[in-house]
Design a protein around this motif. Sequence first.
Motif, PDB file in Angstrom:
ATOM      1  N   THR A   3      68.934  33.518  18.367  1.00 20.09           N
ATOM      2  CA  THR A   3      68.177  34.171  18.742  1.00 20.09           C
ATOM      3  C   THR A   3      67.159  34.202  17.124  1.00 20.09           C
ATOM      4  O   THR A   3      66.343  34.984  17.323  1.00 20.09           O
ATOM      5  N   ASP A   4      67.612  33.622  16.521  1.00 21.64           N
ATOM      6  CA  ASP A   4      67.444  34.311  14.371  1.00 21.64           C
ATOM      7  C   ASP A   4      67.513  35.556  14.728  1.00 21.64           C
ATOM      8  O   ASP A   4      66.952  36.028  13.488  1.00 21.64           O
ATOM      9  N   GLY A   5      67.743  36.259  14.818  1.00 19.75           N
ATOM     10  CA  GLY A   5      68.075  38.162  14.651  1.00 19.75           C
ATOM     11  C   GLY A   5      69.434  39.025  15.859  1.00 19.75           C
ATOM     12  O   GLY A   5      69.109  37.931  16.728  1.00 19.75           O
ATOM     13  N   LEU A   6      69.132  39.920  15.513  1.00 17.77           N
ATOM     14  CA  LEU A   6      69.101  40.963  16.880  1.00 17.77           C
ATOM     15  C   LEU A   6      68.695  41.838  16.905  1.00 17.77           C
ATOM     16  O   LEU A   6      67.715  42.336  15.816  1.00 17.77           O
ATOM     17  N   PRO A   7      68.010  42.157  17.737  1.00 19.79           N
ATOM     18  CA  PRO A   7      67.215  43.670  17.824  1.00 19.79           C
ATOM     19  C   PRO A   7      67.972  45.168  17.176  1.00 19.79           C
ATOM     20  O   PRO A   7      68.845  44.953  17.364  1.00 19.79           O
ATOM     21  N   ASP A   8      66.884  45.748  17.246  1.00 15.14           N
ATOM     22  CA  ASP A   8      67.301  46.972  16.124  1.00 15.14           C
ATOM     23  C   ASP A   8      67.131  47.983  17.310  1.00 15.14           C
ATOM     24  O   ASP A   8      66.101  48.112  18.387  1.00 15.14           O
ATOM     25  N   THR A   9      68.151  48.505  17.679  1.00 22.02           N
ATOM     26  CA  THR A   9      68.724  48.701  18.430  1.00 22.02           C
ATOM     27  C   THR A   9      67.755  50.775  18.228  1.00 22.02           C
ATOM     28  O   THR A   9      67.919  51.217  19.244  1.00 22.02           O
ATOM     29  N   ARG A  10      67.402  50.810  17.609  1.00 25.06           N
ATOM     30  CA  ARG A  10      67.208  51.703  17.231  1.00 25.06           C
ATOM     31  C   ARG A  10      65.773  52.286  16.770  1.00 25.06           C
ATOM     32  O   ARG A  10      65.475  52.985  17.747  1.00 25.06           O
ATOM     33  N   VAL A  11      64.923  51.000  17.787  1.00 29.35           N
ATOM     34  CA  VAL A  11      63.383  50.699  18.120  1.00 29.35           C
ATOM     35  C   VAL A  11      63.628  50.127  19.316  1.00 29.35           C
ATOM     36  O   VAL A  11      63.831  49.027  19.460  1.00 29.35           O
ATOM     37  N   GLY A  12      61.983  50.122  19.955  1.00 31.34           N
ATOM     38  CA  GLY A  12      62.021  49.946  21.134  1.00 31.34           C
ATOM     39  C   GLY A  12      60.806  50.573  22.148  1.00 31.34           C
ATOM     40  O   GLY A  12      60.266  51.699  21.569  1.00 31.34           O
ATOM     41  N   GLY A  13      60.527  49.288  22.881  1.00 34.57           N
ATOM     42  CA  GLY A  13      59.518  50.282  23.474  1.00 34.57           C
ATOM     43  C   GLY A  13      59.844  50.507  24.801  1.00 34.57           C
ATOM     44  O   GLY A  13      60.546  52.344  24.903  1.00 34.57           O
ATOM     45  N   GLN A  14      59.386  50.124  26.057  1.00 32.25           N
ATOM     46  CA  GLN A  14      60.016  50.684  27.222  1.00 32.25           C
ATOM     47  C   GLN A  14      60.536  50.350  28.164  1.00 32.25           C
ATOM     48  O   GLN A  14      60.808  48.796  28.565  1.00 32.25           O
ATOM     49  N   THR A  15      61.116  51.092  29.321  1.00 36.11           N
ATOM     50  CA  THR A  15      61.754  50.508  30.396  1.00 36.11           C
ATOM     51  C   THR A  15      60.765  51.400  31.573  1.00 36.11           C
ATOM     52  O   THR A  15      60.539  52.290  31.477  1.00 36.11           O
ATOM     53  N   ILE A  16      60.074  50.376  32.628  1.00 34.79           N
ATOM     54  CA  ILE A  16      59.696  50.187  33.709  1.00 34.79           C
ATOM     55  C   ILE A  16      60.708  50.097  35.112  1.00 34.79           C
ATOM     56  O   ILE A  16      61.068  49.788  34.583  1.00 34.79           O
ATOM     57  N   ARG A  17      60.019  51.430  35.829  1.00 35.96           N
ATOM     58  CA  ARG A  17      61.379  51.132  36.861  1.00 35.96           C
ATOM     59  C   ARG A  17      60.384  51.322  37.872  1.00 35.96           C
ATOM     60  O   ARG A  17      59.681  52.042  38.014  1.00 35.96           O
ATOM     61  N   GLN A  18      60.270  49.771  39.530  1.00 36.09           N
ATOM     62  CA  GLN A  18      59.640  50.298  40.576  1.00 36.09           C
ATOM     63  C   GLN A  18      59.553  51.322  41.968  1.00 36.09           C
ATOM     64  O   GLN A  18      61.193  50.919  41.826  1.00 36.09           O
ATOM     65  N   VAL A  19      59.168  52.334  41.971  1.00 39.87           N
ATOM     66  CA  VAL A  19      59.446  53.289  43.089  1.00 39.87           C
ATOM     67  C   VAL A  19      58.886  53.321  43.636  1.00 39.87           C
ATOM     68  O   VAL A  19      57.673  52.487  44.006  1.00 39.87           O
ATOM     69  N   ALA A  20      58.562  53.761  45.206  1.00 34.74           N
ATOM     70  CA  ALA A  20      57.475  53.302  45.863  1.00 34.74           C
ATOM     71  C   ALA A  20      56.873  54.186  46.239  1.00 34.74           C
ATOM     72  O   ALA A  20      56.566  55.278  45.908  1.00 34.74           O
ATOM     73  N   ALA A  78      51.854  59.244  27.808  1.00 29.07           N
ATOM     74  CA  ALA A  78      51.621  59.390  28.733  1.00 29.07           C
ATOM     75  C   ALA A  78      49.710  59.219  29.348  1.00 29.07           C
ATOM     76  O   ALA A  78      49.106  60.208  29.782  1.00 29.07           O
ATOM     77  N   PRO A  79      49.364  58.008  29.189  1.00 28.38           N
ATOM     78  CA  PRO A  79      48.022  58.401  29.607  1.00 28.38           C
ATOM     79  C   PRO A  79      47.812  58.120  31.113  1.00 28.38           C
ATOM     80  O   PRO A  79      48.358  58.164  31.557  1.00 28.38           O
ATOM     81  N   ARG A  80      46.835  58.264  30.736  1.00 28.78           N
ATOM     82  CA  ARG A  80      45.916  58.531  32.566  1.00 28.78           C
ATOM     83  C   ARG A  80      46.555  57.015  33.521  1.00 28.78           C
ATOM     84  O   ARG A  80      46.685  57.469  34.048  1.00 28.78           O
ATOM     85  N   ARG A  81      46.116  56.071  32.605  1.00 22.95           N
ATOM     86  CA  ARG A  81      45.841  55.357  33.771  1.00 22.95           C
ATOM     87  C   ARG A  81      46.643  54.349  32.395  1.00 22.95           C
ATOM     88  O   ARG A  81      46.857  54.319  31.360  1.00 22.95           O
ATOM     89  N   ARG A  82      47.628  53.174  33.129  1.00 17.99           N
ATOM     90  CA  ARG A  82      48.535  52.366  32.023  1.00 17.99           C
ATOM     91  C   ARG A  82      48.404  51.107  33.023  1.00 17.99           C
ATOM     92  O   ARG A  82      48.783  50.854  34.304  1.00 17.99           O
ATOM     93  N   VAL A  83      48.674  50.623  32.435  1.00 17.75           N
ATOM     94  CA  VAL A  83      48.625  48.869  32.742  1.00 17.75           C
ATOM     95  C   VAL A  83      49.595  47.906  32.594  1.00 17.75           C
ATOM     96  O   VAL A  83      49.705  48.370  30.770  1.00 17.75           O
TER      97      VAL A  83
END
Length: 529
Positions: free
Chosen positions: A359-376, A203-208
Amino acid sequence: MTDLSPVRRALISVSDKTGLTELGQALEARGVEILSTGGSARALREAGVTVKDVAEVTQFPEMMDGRVKTLHPMVHGGLLALRDNDDHVAAMKEHGIGPIDLLVVNLYPFEAALARGAGYDEMIENIDIGGPAMIRAAAKNHGFVTTIVDVEDYDALLGELDANDGATTYAFRQRQAQIAYARTGAYDAAVSTWMAESIGETAPRRRVVAGQLAQTLRYGENPHQDAAFYTDGSSRPGVATATQHQGKELSYNNINDTDAAFELVAEFAPEDGPAVAIIKHANPCGVARGETLIDAYQKAFDCDRTSAFGGIVALNQPLDGETARKIAEIFTEVVIAPGASDAAKEVFAAKKNLRLLTTDGLPDTRVGGQTIRQVAGGYLFQNKDNGFIGESDLKVVTKKSPTDAQLRDLLFAWKVAKHVKSNAIVYVKDGATVGVGAGQMSRLDSSTIAATKAARMAKELGLPETPAIGSAVASDAFFPFPDGLLEAAAAGATCVIQPGGSMRDDEVIAAADEAGLAMVFTGMRHFRH
């Protein structure tokens, strides 16, 4: 500042040499003096372009393995000087600083190094310093200086020069300045994100977050909403990296639903057999395994034939012609698969509105990045739900234990429930969904809806009884009361998989025992809001 700014002197320093020599030759043909550095200068000279080394201008050699070469007043003064400011002009004359009217720079390939898994020290060396400094300087002074940071803008630059007798317009320079700042912003975002991950900072102080425009969409979820699709540079197989073989451009809703479908079907390893998921409005209306792809598709389709119309179909194995013909029997928005045979492509060629993605392949569902959702007022970040439950993770909590066949259906249902909007209830029988309840405010309502869909399936297929009888049921979160579980039992379910953890677990377990159900706890929930 005037609208037109002549380009008489350019500085070119690029890591990506694509189109470099052609650009250099075109600029020289237009009478532009060219300054350059290192490999860019060598490549231009080899192409016969006259080049002056930046070191010759600065009277200071490149040093420290190229770390220091353009960080000099002779460069930055030439980029930053205001041509209509008498003091700036006097300073340039006093110190022999020549104006630089055009900057062409692309940055060290940090993102490419990251994609190939370079080590820490190599990543550090791929952090560009002089490039971003020059880009920011030139872009700030866009009243006079043109900044080019993308190879795809070379032709636009030359067209601009031809249209304006060797000058650029203010509007063009403004647009290129915005592109330039977006590029340095994205670059810094990649560096800071990588470094946070490298040092374990969750959880870095600033995220871009940065993205690159892939497609301007006709509209968003609704026609009155503007929308665009951006990619993040990831190589993860999916809708963003897929090849589209035919059909109209994907819409906002197509992209969202196709992503949901492919991530779901990727839960089922191809080596374990064919699997198909059909998605409508980001929720599965049918998921199944089969002996063949066409068998899996038919089972998935049969779960909810009404909702499947106009849906998204995802497959975990390359699409064959026979399955393509079956899919083509009803209107389908998108089909996405790891590949497609020529026969399948030929079948779909007659369906002009159907989009086929591979797609030449399937994503690895056990590895992944992040989900982002905007709120007010902010953003919510979280790790992607990569939770996995295997048979050894299950805890039998009832007097009756599930059979091997029931365990297979329970784990199948659990994988599907992970991709159903909460509150989620999924009925599965013989490796196929037979009822899905999604997005309800109570788990009881989801159980009822799933049971109702199973009854409708029986009616549509002419079955003698609802396929919910003898089914396995998955709940994405615990049952807070026995009512939802008892609703499933009343529909004919014989076994249940759920996370457990309710204050009333004992009451729910007792109800399961009384109903003769086998129930297992996962210890993990899969909320999906």
